[in-house]
Scaffold this motif. Structure first.
Motif, PDB file in Angstrom:
ATOM      1  N   UNK A   1       0.716  -1.277  -0.040  1.00  0.00           N
ATOM      2  CA  UNK A   1       0.103  -0.026   0.081  1.00  0.00           C
ATOM      3  C   UNK A   1       0.705   1.222  -0.083  1.00  0.00           C
TER       4      UNK A   1
ATOM      5  N   UNK B   1       3.146   2.016  -1.906  1.00  0.00           N
ATOM      6  CA  UNK B   1       3.273   2.621  -3.302  1.00  0.00           C
ATOM      7  C   UNK B   1       2.244   3.679  -3.434  1.00  0.00           C
ATOM      8  N   UNK B   2       1.237   3.530  -2.952  1.00  0.00           N
ATOM      9  CA  UNK B   2      -0.106   4.415  -3.351  1.00  0.00           C
ATOM     10  C   UNK B   2      -0.081   5.864  -2.559  1.00  0.00           C
ATOM     11  N   UNK B   3       0.499   5.882  -1.610  1.00  0.00           N
ATOM     12  CA  UNK B   3       0.518   6.858  -0.748  1.00  0.00           C
ATOM     13  C   UNK B   3       0.962   8.304  -1.658  1.00  0.00           C
ATOM     14  N   UNK B   4      -0.096   9.307  -1.383  1.00  0.00           N
ATOM     15  CA  UNK B   4       0.213  10.383  -2.294  1.00  0.00           C
ATOM     16  C   UNK B   4       0.594  11.640  -1.046  1.00  0.00           C
ATOM     17  N   UNK B   5       1.851  11.637  -0.931  1.00  0.00           N
ATOM     18  CA  UNK B   5       2.500  12.475   0.008  1.00  0.00           C
ATOM     19  C   UNK B   5       2.921  13.625  -0.652  1.00  0.00           C
TER      20      UNK B   5
ATOM     21  N   UNK C   1       8.516   9.566  -3.085  1.00  0.00           N
ATOM     22  CA  UNK C   1       8.957   9.861  -1.538  1.00  0.00           C
ATOM     23  C   UNK C   1       9.762   8.482  -1.126  1.00  0.00           C
TER      24      UNK C   1
ATOM     25  N   UNK D   1       7.371   5.782  -0.668  1.00  0.00           N
ATOM     26  CA  UNK D   1       7.094   5.121  -1.901  1.00  0.00           C
ATOM     27  C   UNK D   1       7.912   4.074  -2.273  1.00  0.00           C
TER      28      UNK D   1
END
Lengths: 560, 560
Positions: free
Chosen positions: B417, B419-423, B434, B437
């Motif tokens: 998951x 991978x999908x974090x939008x920081x 990031x 990521x």
């Protein structure tokens, strides 16, 4: 397999590298109209400001490096003119000699990006008018600054790039004015949260003109006379930063479905309506992760991720892009502004019934040197309690809290879940009750009915006829800095002794500096049977928004 | 309702304030054995180092302030001697005059905290031997330093407090040696991740003695001769920081259930085995959030949250404490170390079958000034892919990434998951991909079988008999800094031309500086039919762990 990629920056370059890592044998051709691939888009303003000193720092990868490492056939100054999706052919022009040629593909990835909008106003083509998208744009501005030594600049458009440009022009010693059409800078912020930004910029010497647009750019005594809908401002240099438009002529002409804003429609696998053509980056329509509506949200992080996903799928994988939530951060001198998810405007537009809190918390333990407060606004959906958006304005540590909130949103957090987050604490880094926890505590108080709020925009219309009680519970010193008309004054720590002075049977509207002590006052008064309402964000926010006043600083020792 | 709280620091003070906010009429008595309530425990080392300059900064709330704001009846220098749970009576001694009295309660909250362990070794009572728990301890050490001007110090115990003390003693101009019984400092780190800390401390002039314990403290020529299991070290000052023990004599004597380590057993509502007695803070047993096992994890954040929960429940609410995951952060000079969840040791102890990655990513865009790399280790459970722990060592931005990972763990994230974090990304704050990521990308490559790893502890036992190929793909320059015996050298960018030199049909073990280029090399070789393994963490980690060498710095330009 032969893959042609059109566009060699974030999404295109990511796709190319991932393709190679997944398939050593694939033929991969990367077409880039410009001279540079994989350059540092987001760093361009900082080169102009002298923060980044070497041009070479802006080019992350050269075509030769990309070939050496990944055997990508990078063709700079090669512009795709048209796509024949039936024949699987791209027609390409070499900009060096104008010659054209055809290239076949099995799979095609479009990563054309978005171009700065140049509004069709008189004077837009003046030599002192610039947009900023790529390295040549940057060098043109830099050369202009060094050769012409402009004393003043106008930046049209107060979005992220506009504000970054304004800061960097200031660093370059140029008096800068931002002209913004709407009522506030940085559209992902709500009007109220932008007030601190306006006030801070004023203090830093950047002028901000709101609710005003440029109608014409004229020459007058060798300078630009920038005519506005209301008034005019003169300058030696103008940066047009009013937004970007997807570059999708190519996609449109080959029959791909575009949305109403001209962005390329793709599915979760980044496939366009043509099964052999993928599209990624600033030119595509995405799903807004929170509202689930279609959106166009040009950001570097999503572009990179989409490139990787397209490559996965071309190589037989099944990777999905689950949407963009609009996480973004902006440095403004020493200030940091960060946002994720929906703001009030977009939540309303999406028809979401939301509630909100404003908190004002220290970046780290107040007893450890260097702490500053940050202003945090959270939105959540009533009913489900789902956290739908956040905005933070402050200094150190703003980016950290926003990334935590962005992560929470990604996992579908309820606003009350923020209470339980166990974040790292040591005095130089945070507080035992982190600003994110604090925002959760306050939201939980709202949700459970322990805290009823009123807002800065309610203040003016509160009756002053004695039918309600208006109460300021700040200290005498704070009161001396200014007060709101009609509010009686009893410091919170004297409230119990003076409770008899507050009329029974009438609602009490309470404020303090930031909203914490007035909450305590509300709890005290509730214990005596009063119906109380707390001014969210306190006098500080009210004053910043309604009086354009920076109040008085972000360090807050009295309001603990 | 009458509530008596025993212990006036983190958990107790939080409970008291929350109780008042929930119930204006309750009688709330806060008993504190010492002179101070709600003081800055975590700031104490920084007062000794002169970072915090005013003693007043350490006392967050005075009893008078607490009374004024919350009508809490704070009784400092009042020690609870015993509890009679049948009669609902606490017997209390006033330390000023030794007199005792009884106080009744409806509900009782125990927040006694934990005390530093003072091992029963000869010389422990020497006047130059100190522990650090509270303000008087701090003042004693500070006075000793100013009056005696010690030149050297030994800190026994290399946990968080020991390392913070070592840094601050250095700031005070004192040569400092840390003596640690285990094989590495900072127990929440694994041995391999601690290597960078050891090497950095050496560079900062702090000596570290590992695998060694103090057996006696003797006086010799006016100095301390600190005898170790192996050797001795002399010093003018000794800080004992070998851990804490829950202060639960009172709880035990009144019949509450304690666990084997002496911590008070509570349920999720913070109720002890007596329905009218709650307990919070460092003295209670908690559930480890990840392993779900019982644990004792003394941290300020959890203590504060637990205080609030106890207050909620006493006032008729139903708040639950869902466990402690051990999120913690430590500043060491300019270095930052942060952890959350399980490490390899605790994961193994919990019987979890885990896998792991090591990544080495820039704190922000490498082209923007001031970027440093950080070393990130992730653990996840095989099968479920659940992220179970993380460790990061680096400089700026470490705390941010750890808070994101701590949040992800709280929401039960799979490692993929990440991978999908939008920081939030802008060049001063992060990268479009990031570090979080990046760690997710690498983990996904491992999970999907695209990346097979070997580890620093496997290197020595790899056969050097030609049955496998050992390959170093770094540049010539990097190779010049040192290499691992038996590894042939082909820079990654020349690999394709030299692939014929690599024997077919044998596994290939590849390393580069940090693990990124060797992954690319593995992917290239896989395309040619080789079975490849990548050295996780690269030569950098291997060298740091096996050679105690700081390699060569955290800035890494060649390994992109």
């Amino acid at each position: 397999m032969k893959v042609v990629i059109i566009g060699g920056v974030a999404g295109g370059a990511s796709a190319a590298a991932r393709l190679r890592r997944l398939d050593e044998q694939a033929e991969i051709i990367l077409l880039e109209r410009g001279e540079y691939i994989s350059f540092a888009n987001c760093g361009l303003p900082y080169y102009i400001g002298g923060v980044i000193k070497e041009k070479s720092a802006l080019t992350l990868q050269t075509p030769q490096q990309f070939y050496n490492r990944f055997r990508i056939d990078v063709r700079i100054k090669n512009e795709a003119l048209s796509i024949d999706p039936i024949r699987h052919i791209v027609t390409i022009r070499r900009s060096d000699d104008g010659s054209t040629y055809e290239e076949s593909y099995d799979k095609l990835i479009l990563s054309p990006g978005a171009a700065p909008i140049r509004p069709a106003i008189p004077g837009i083509d003046d030599e002192a008018v610039f947009t900023l998208r790529n390295i040549p744009d940057t060098m043109k501005i830099d050369t202009f600054i060094h050769e012409r030594e402009p004393k003043s600049a106008v930046v049209v458009g107060g979005g992220y790039i506009g504000v970054e440009m304004a800061e960097n022009l200031s660093h370059a010693g140029i008096d800068t004015t931002i002209v913004e059409l709407s009522d506030h800078l940085i559209a992902p912020l709500d009007f109220d949260m932008a007030a601190d930004v306006h006030n801070y910029l004023a203090q830093k010497g950047v002028s901000v003109i709101l609710n005003n647009g440029v109608t014409a750019i004229e020459r007058e005594n060798g300078r630009l006379n920038v005519k506005l809908q209301n008034g005019a401002v003169s300058a030696d240099l103008l940066i047009m930063a009013v937004g970007v438009r997807p570059e999708t002529t190519l996609a449109k002409e080959c029959g791909l479905l575009l949305n109403a804003r001209g962005a390329i429609v793709v599915n979760e696998r980044m496939e366009t309506t043509n099964p052999d053509i993928y599209a990624v980056g600033d030119a595509v329509e995405v799903t807004d992760f929170v509202s689930k509506n279609a959106a166009v949200i040009p950001l570097a992080g999503p572009a990179n991720k989409q490139g990787r996903i397209a490559a996965d799928n071309i190589c037989g994988g099944d990777s999905r892009y689950t949407g963009t939530q609009g996480s973004a951060v902006l440095k403004i001198f020493d200030m940091t502004v960060a946002t994720t998810g929906l703001n009030e405007k977009s939540a309303s537009a999406a028809g979401i019934d939301y509630d909100k809190t404003y908190t004002f918390s220290a970046s780290h333990a107040s007893y450890y040197p260097g702490a500053n407060n940050m202003s945090v606004k959270l939105l959540w959906e009533k009913g489900t309690l789902k956290l739908i958006g956040a905005q933070i304005v402050g200094f150190d540590g703003v980016d950290k809290r926003m990334d935590v909130l962005a992560t929470a949103i990604r996992f579908g957090a309820k606003v009350t879940d923020l209470i339980e987050l166990e974040l790292c604490y040591a005095p130089p880094f945070g507080s035992a009750k982190d600003p994110v926890n604090m925002a959760g505590f306050v939201a939980e108080n709202v949700v459970s009915g322990k805290l009823k709020q009123f807002f800065w925009h309610d203040v003016a219309s509160l009756p002053r006829d004695g039918s309600v009680t208006l109460l300021d519970v700040r200290t005498d010193t704070e009161r001396g800095r200014g007060s709101i008309d009609g509010f009686m004054h009893i410091p919170v720590d004297s409230l119990r002794e003076h409770v008899s002075e507050i009329p029974k049977g009438k609602p009490v509207y309470v404020h303090c500096h930031s909203g914490l002590r007035s909450y305590i006052a509300c709890r005290i008064l509730s214990g005596y049977g009063y119906d109380c309402y707390n001014l969210a964000g306190g006098w500080r926010l009210y004053e910043a928004v309604t009086k354009n006043r920076r109040v008085p600083e972000y360090r807050c020792t009295e309001c603990k």
